[in-house]
Design an enzyme around this catalytic site. Sequence first.
Site, PDB file in Angstrom:
ATOM      1  N   PRO A   1       5.869  64.564  31.174  1.00  0.00           N
ATOM      2  CA  PRO A   1       6.057  63.162  30.791  1.00  0.00           C
ATOM      3  C   PRO A   1       7.184  62.502  31.588  1.00  0.00           C
ATOM      4  O   PRO A   1       8.205  63.129  31.871  1.00  0.00           O
ATOM      5  CB  PRO A   1       6.467  63.271  29.312  1.00  0.00           C
ATOM      6  CG  PRO A   1       7.152  64.597  29.224  1.00  0.00           C
ATOM      7  CD  PRO A   1       6.445  65.502  30.210  1.00  0.00           C
TER       8      PRO A   1
ATOM      9  N   TYR B   1       1.952  46.227  39.828  1.00  0.00           N
ATOM     10  CA  TYR B   1       0.893  46.578  38.870  1.00  0.00           C
ATOM     11  C   TYR B   1       0.494  45.422  37.953  1.00  0.00           C
ATOM     12  O   TYR B   1      -0.191  45.663  36.956  1.00  0.00           O
ATOM     13  CB  TYR B   1       1.370  47.701  37.936  1.00  0.00           C
ATOM     14  CG  TYR B   1       1.918  48.937  38.568  1.00  0.00           C
ATOM     15  CD1 TYR B   1       1.218  49.617  39.556  1.00  0.00           C
ATOM     16  CD2 TYR B   1       3.134  49.464  38.144  1.00  0.00           C
ATOM     17  CE1 TYR B   1       1.720  50.780  40.105  1.00  0.00           C
ATOM     18  CE2 TYR B   1       3.639  50.635  38.685  1.00  0.00           C
ATOM     19  CZ  TYR B   1       2.929  51.284  39.676  1.00  0.00           C
ATOM     20  OH  TYR B   1       3.424  52.428  40.205  1.00  0.00           O
TER      21      TYR B   1
ATOM     22  N   CYS C   1      11.744  36.248  48.777  1.00  0.00           N
ATOM     23  CA  CYS C   1      10.787  35.333  49.412  1.00  0.00           C
ATOM     24  C   CYS C   1       9.369  35.891  49.379  1.00  0.00           C
ATOM     25  O   CYS C   1       8.808  36.272  50.417  1.00  0.00           O
ATOM     26  CB  CYS C   1      11.211  35.065  50.847  1.00  0.00           C
ATOM     27  SG  CYS C   1      12.850  34.363  50.898  1.00  0.00           S
ATOM     28  N   GLU C   2       8.835  36.038  48.216  1.00  0.00           N
ATOM     29  CA  GLU C   2       7.463  36.509  48.012  1.00  0.00           C
ATOM     30  C   GLU C   2       6.926  35.816  46.769  1.00  0.00           C
ATOM     31  O   GLU C   2       7.633  35.767  45.740  1.00  0.00           O
ATOM     32  CB  GLU C   2       7.427  38.021  47.730  1.00  0.00           C
ATOM     33  CG  GLU C   2       7.858  38.911  48.848  1.00  0.00           C
ATOM     34  CD  GLU C   2       6.824  39.059  49.959  1.00  0.00           C
ATOM     35  OE1 GLU C   2       5.653  38.693  49.746  1.00  0.00           O
ATOM     36  OE2 GLU C   2       7.220  39.531  51.035  1.00  0.00           O
TER      37      GLU C   2
ATOM     38  N   TYR D   1      10.035  54.035  36.482  1.00  0.00           N
ATOM     39  CA  TYR D   1       9.486  53.360  37.663  1.00  0.00           C
ATOM     40  C   TYR D   1      10.190  52.019  37.882  1.00  0.00           C
ATOM     41  O   TYR D   1       9.571  51.035  38.276  1.00  0.00           O
ATOM     42  CB  TYR D   1       7.949  53.204  37.542  1.00  0.00           C
ATOM     43  CG  TYR D   1       7.301  54.524  37.196  1.00  0.00           C
ATOM     44  CD1 TYR D   1       7.200  55.526  38.159  1.00  0.00           C
ATOM     45  CD2 TYR D   1       6.868  54.804  35.901  1.00  0.00           C
ATOM     46  CE1 TYR D   1       6.669  56.768  37.835  1.00  0.00           C
ATOM     47  CE2 TYR D   1       6.325  56.041  35.570  1.00  0.00           C
ATOM     48  CZ  TYR D   1       6.228  57.015  36.543  1.00  0.00           C
ATOM     49  OH  TYR D   1       5.709  58.239  36.222  1.00  0.00           O
TER      50      TYR D   1
END
Length: 446
Positions: A278, A320, A349-350, A378
């Site tokens: 896990p 995701y 800048c995205e 994550y």
Amino acid sequence: MFYYPHDFKMTRNTLHCERVPIHQIVEEVGTPVYVYSYKTLVDHFRKLKSAFKKIKPLICFSVKSNGNMAILKLLVGEGAGLDIVSGGELYKAVRAGCPGERIVYASVGKTPQEIKEALKAKIFFFNVESAAELDLINSIAVQKKVVVNVALRFNPDVDAKTHKHITTAVKSSKFGIDAKTVHEIFANHASYPGIRFSGIHMHIGSQITQAAPFIEAVRKAGNMIEEGRKLGVAVDHLNLGGGLGIIYQNEEPQSPQGFADAISPLIEKLGVKLILEPGRFIVGNAGALITKVIYVKESHHKRFAVVDAGMNDLLRPALYEAYHEVVPVNHNAKALDDSLNYDVVGPVCESADVFARDRKLGQLESDHLLAIFGAGAYGSVMASNYNGRLRPAEVLVKGNQWEVIRRRESMKDLTRYDVEEVSFLDNGNHRKAKRKTAKKSVKSLH
Ligand code: PLP
């Protein structure tokens, strides 16, 4: 109105992690900062352990979900093993004091060097992902005159019903070995003198909220194990990987006890020892990313809260399309003006640098703090320097105490590994200059 995970709670209209007010950490460490609760981390590990107490699995925390050394050390201290996927994670696992017999190693691309290092560390299992990898491990083991434990990573072709980017066990996935190939390897087991085929490994995906896909996978692995036994292969370990889902928004994941009750009888019937890997379940809701509003930007169509954390700090929403609960650190739930909707966006800048859309966050102003929950897994591990941004600090809280467990990067860190003087770009001038300074410093020594 908001979802507060476990040990993050509002007390007197201000967010606390355990007993520490978040604003107190921010005053000393600044933002963006990852804050983790010791209690949640340990509780979750112990909950899983106790749910499975009848069959006592080896629980290997998945280092890829959070590789902070303080977190690895505290879990290893609790008795956890570690699930690793690279030479770098092996280095960290050994440094965290994890005994080799509690380390399992997956990855589709282990290099010869990584395999040799894992052999040296006497790890418990290689989770093998292809026939080619098996050949290489066998030849290295034979050369070193050892026999190593291998769990073939079996791809059971199960749909885990999760996001496509975290689905790992369908036929088209790059992970694992299909049933026919596993059968062929088992039938040919005698030609691998360096290998003890003592396990089957699976990891069917992540953020799985129901027990059904796991049960289906164990059944398929069970058939594989029986086939192996008929062919003279004594498989005595089943590694079920990770994948247990958590609450980010309003999911209703299976409880650890429900999961254990569904899986344990199948494992007992198979007569194997269980291994679990896990990550998210242990650390996901133990961590929050705290960020500050730089501007509130309003157009005629939309209202944005522009914050000082970006997708380089927490990639999950961009990668995701993941939902993360966002909560103002200081607010009065009763007085919250819920007519105001914001998109919470970073400075990168995205267009994908968006943490949340259309959230009711009350009257926000510059310098207000926001907590982005569910950021423990994550999160920091995927942080980068994209857009020349410094990776954030990390803090661990225990009761009313807290400490920095990773310092914020500095500007110097941004250029630390770059070579600034390239000789063929300036006709060797910098080399001449370098020689001059070297001569000078030699002179000054005399
Ligand atoms: N084991 C393996 C082989 C994995 O690939 C992963 C995640 O990708 C995990 C364990 C941990 O999964 P989770 O964090 O969903 O528990």
